[in-house]
Design a protein around this motif. Structure first.
Motif, PDB file in Angstrom:
ATOM      1  N   SER A 178       0.830  -1.195   0.000  1.00 19.14           N
ATOM      2  CA  SER A 178       0.000   0.000   0.000  1.00 19.14           C
ATOM      3  C   SER A 178       0.874   1.259   0.000  1.00 19.14           C
ATOM      4  CB  SER A 178      -0.911   0.006   1.227  1.00 19.14           C
ATOM      5  OG  SER A 178      -0.131   0.040   2.399  1.00 19.14           O
ATOM      6  N   LEU A 179       0.282   2.327  -0.439  1.00 16.39           N
ATOM      7  CA  LEU A 179       0.950   3.617  -0.469  1.00 16.39           C
ATOM      8  C   LEU A 179       0.706   4.354   0.839  1.00 16.39           C
ATOM      9  CD1 LEU A 179      -0.135   4.910  -3.991  1.00 16.39           C
ATOM     10  CD2 LEU A 179       1.968   3.743  -3.397  1.00 16.39           C
ATOM     11  N   LYS A 180       1.734   5.003   1.341  1.00 21.99           N
ATOM     12  CA  LYS A 180       1.599   5.825   2.532  1.00 21.99           C
ATOM     13  C   LYS A 180       1.974   7.253   2.156  1.00 21.99           C
ATOM     14  CE  LYS A 180       3.501   6.687   7.118  1.00 21.99           C
ATOM     15  NZ  LYS A 180       4.590   6.374   8.040  1.00 21.99           N
ATOM     16  N   ILE A 181       1.060   8.174   2.361  1.00 19.20           N
ATOM     17  CA  ILE A 181       1.333   9.585   2.103  1.00 19.20           C
ATOM     18  C   ILE A 181       2.138  10.118   3.282  1.00 19.20           C
ATOM     19  CG2 ILE A 181       0.309  11.860   1.743  1.00 19.20           C
ATOM     20  CD1 ILE A 181      -0.168   9.778  -0.534  1.00 19.20           C
ATOM     21  N   VAL A 182       3.244  10.782   2.977  1.00 21.76           N
ATOM     22  CA  VAL A 182       4.132  11.322   4.010  1.00 21.76           C
ATOM     23  C   VAL A 182       3.991  12.835   4.022  1.00 21.76           C
ATOM     24  CG1 VAL A 182       6.531  11.551   4.745  1.00 21.76           C
ATOM     25  CG2 VAL A 182       5.724   9.398   3.739  1.00 21.76           C
TER      26      VAL A 182
END
Length: 132
Positions: free
Chosen positions: A2-6
């Motif tokens: 999954s993508l994690k927005i930082v």
């Protein structure tokens, strides 16, 4: 994966529909940083001052994921004028020291807010406890 927005308040907020960075597994992809203070104010001055601020912004985004410039594997540099390369490179080298990630540097016609430099990077983040 999954993508994690930082996102971090220690770097300027995105000024459009994008994230400061996105993490996928143990890779961190930053958006291009320009010489803005975290408050959003543009740093004045020449290529040296602007490069320092861009690298401080990138350090803040990396730190949000527990990383440093030593974790960087690739940078892409956009310069307003390739005649500024030597001065840019001196500042860049002072931040990276012995660590020399892969790099591309290109001259561009124009950058956001008419700044002199923009840098984006890819870093490998240490995986803790075998999870992402």
């Amino acid at each position: 994966m999954s993508l994690k927005i930082v996102s971090t308040k220690d770097a300027p907020a995105a000024i459009g529909p994008y994230a400061q960075a996105v993490r996928v597994g143990n890779l961190l992809f930053t958006s291009g940083q320009i010489p803005l203070l975290p408050s959003g104010e543009l740093v004045q001055g020449g290529i040296e001052e602007q490069t320092r601020q861009v690298l401080r912004n990138l350090q803040a985004v990396l730190a949000a994921e527990g990383a440093t410039l030593r974790d960087v594997v690739k940078t892409t540099v956009f310069l307003k004028d390739m005649n500024m390369f030597a001065a840019f490179n001196e500042v860049y080298a002072s931040y990276f020291g012995e660590h020399t990630p892969a790099r591309s540097t290109v001259e561009v016609a124009r950058l956001p807010k008419d700044v002199l430099v923009e840098i984006e990077l890819i870093a490998e983040i240490a995986v803790e406890n075998g999870s992402y």
